[in-house]
Design a protein around this motif. Structure first.
Motif, short mmCIF file in Angstrom:
data_model
loop_
_atom_site.label_atom_id
_atom_site.label_comp_id
_atom_site.label_asym_id
_atom_site.label_seq_id
_atom_site.Cartn_x
_atom_site.Cartn_y
_atom_site.Cartn_z
N UNK A 13 -8.69 -32.39 49.73
CA UNK A 13 -8.35 -32.34 51.15
C UNK A 13 -8.71 -33.65 51.85
N UNK A 14 -9.93 -34.11 51.61
CA UNK A 14 -10.38 -35.36 52.23
C UNK A 14 -9.54 -36.54 51.75
N UNK A 15 -9.26 -36.57 50.44
CA UNK A 15 -8.46 -37.66 49.89
C UNK A 15 -7.06 -37.67 50.47
N UNK A 16 -6.47 -36.47 50.64
CA UNK A 16 -5.14 -36.38 51.22
C UNK A 16 -5.10 -36.85 52.66
N UNK A 17 -6.11 -36.45 53.44
CA UNK A 17 -6.18 -36.88 54.84
C UNK A 17 -6.32 -38.40 54.94
N UNK A 53 9.41 -38.67 59.70
CA UNK A 53 8.57 -39.66 59.02
C UNK A 53 7.50 -38.97 58.18
N UNK A 54 6.85 -37.94 58.78
CA UNK A 54 5.80 -37.23 58.06
C UNK A 54 6.34 -36.50 56.85
N UNK A 55 7.55 -35.96 56.96
CA UNK A 55 8.16 -35.28 55.81
C UNK A 55 8.38 -36.24 54.65
N UNK A 56 8.85 -37.45 54.97
CA UNK A 56 9.05 -38.45 53.91
C UNK A 56 7.72 -38.82 53.26
N UNK A 57 6.67 -38.98 54.08
CA UNK A 57 5.36 -39.30 53.52
C UNK A 57 4.87 -38.16 52.62
N UNK A 58 5.09 -36.90 53.07
CA UNK A 58 4.68 -35.76 52.27
C UNK A 58 5.45 -35.67 50.96
N UNK A 59 6.75 -35.94 51.01
CA UNK A 59 7.56 -35.92 49.79
C UNK A 59 7.12 -36.99 48.80
N UNK A 60 6.83 -38.19 49.32
CA UNK A 60 6.38 -39.26 48.44
C UNK A 60 4.99 -38.96 47.88
N UNK A 61 4.14 -38.30 48.68
CA UNK A 61 2.83 -37.91 48.16
C UNK A 61 2.99 -36.89 47.04
N UNK A 162 -3.10 -29.17 47.91
CA UNK A 162 -3.98 -29.48 49.03
C UNK A 162 -3.86 -30.96 49.40
N UNK A 163 -3.82 -31.82 48.39
CA UNK A 163 -3.69 -33.27 48.64
C UNK A 163 -2.39 -33.57 49.39
#
Length: 216
Positions: A13-17, A53-61, A162-163
């Protein structure tokens, strides 16, 4: 869930944030365009664009977490073409924003309405999603983080989820903050001349950042 498992989930969780804020906070061309778009349209449109923008970041993550080094190696040969494509799209958007601002300013004096309608929430979401997906630096960034922190230990699907979710939430919260700033800017700049000046400045900044993107 045992103590060790809880600690792993908390670490994910912390690493993902941290990863989400790390990729979102630096203000680049996309962030500048997001603020400018919200200032010219509405908070609703800006929120949808921010979520794009956030969706793209989430997909790339997600891609980086699942694919890791394989995805990074696959994208490396096309890194430069994708960077040029992203820069080209941003330059086109900057030019369109400047032309639209000039037309709106002239329409006020000519009492005509020849300017195209601003993008709606759906179009803003898809537009910012597409622009951000064109930036392969994001997946390289996430892949480097994932590979650098997992070592040789297997990562369970729960930790991966979670990440990815934490990275999306972090990115979304920052992009929504930028959209809110753009809405506030739009409310304060009620004059036609003020909107014209800020639109032209924003277009110039976006163009400069796009050029810098391909030169680095």
């Amino acid at each position: 869930m045992g103590t060790y498992a809880s600690a792993l989930v908390t670490a994910a969780l912390v690493a993902g944030l941290l990863a989400g804020y790390g990729i979102a906070v630096p203000v680049g061309a996309v962030a500048t365009y997001l603020v400018s778009l919200t200032a010219r349209t509405s908070l609703r449109t800006g929120v949808c664009a921010a979520l794009g923008v956030a969706t793209a970041d989430g997909l790339y993550a997600l891609v980086a977490t699942v694919g890791g080094s394989a995805v990074a190696a696959l994208l490396r040969p096309v890194l430069d073409p994708l960077r040029w494509a992203a820069a080209l799209v941003l330059v086109v958007l900057a030019a369109r924003g400047a032309v639209t601002a000039v037309r709106e300013y002239r329409a006020r004096h000519l009492a005509t309405r020849t300017t195209p309608p601003p993008p709606g929430p759906g179009r803003a979401y898809l537009g910012l999603l597409g622009i951000t997906l064109l930036n392969p630096t994001t997946v390289i960034y996430f892949a480097a983080l994932v590979l650098g922190t997992r070592a040789e230990e297997a990562v369970r699907p729960l930790e991966q989820g979670v990440f990815v979710l934490a990275a999306f939430v972090a990115s979304a919260s920052w992009q929504l903050l930028l959209a809110g700033g753009g809405a506030l800017l739009g409310r304060t700049l009620t004059g036609h001349r003020g909107r014209l000046v800020t639109a032209l400045v924003s277009s110039a900044v976006i163009t400069a950042l796009a050029v810098r993107m391909v030169l680095l």
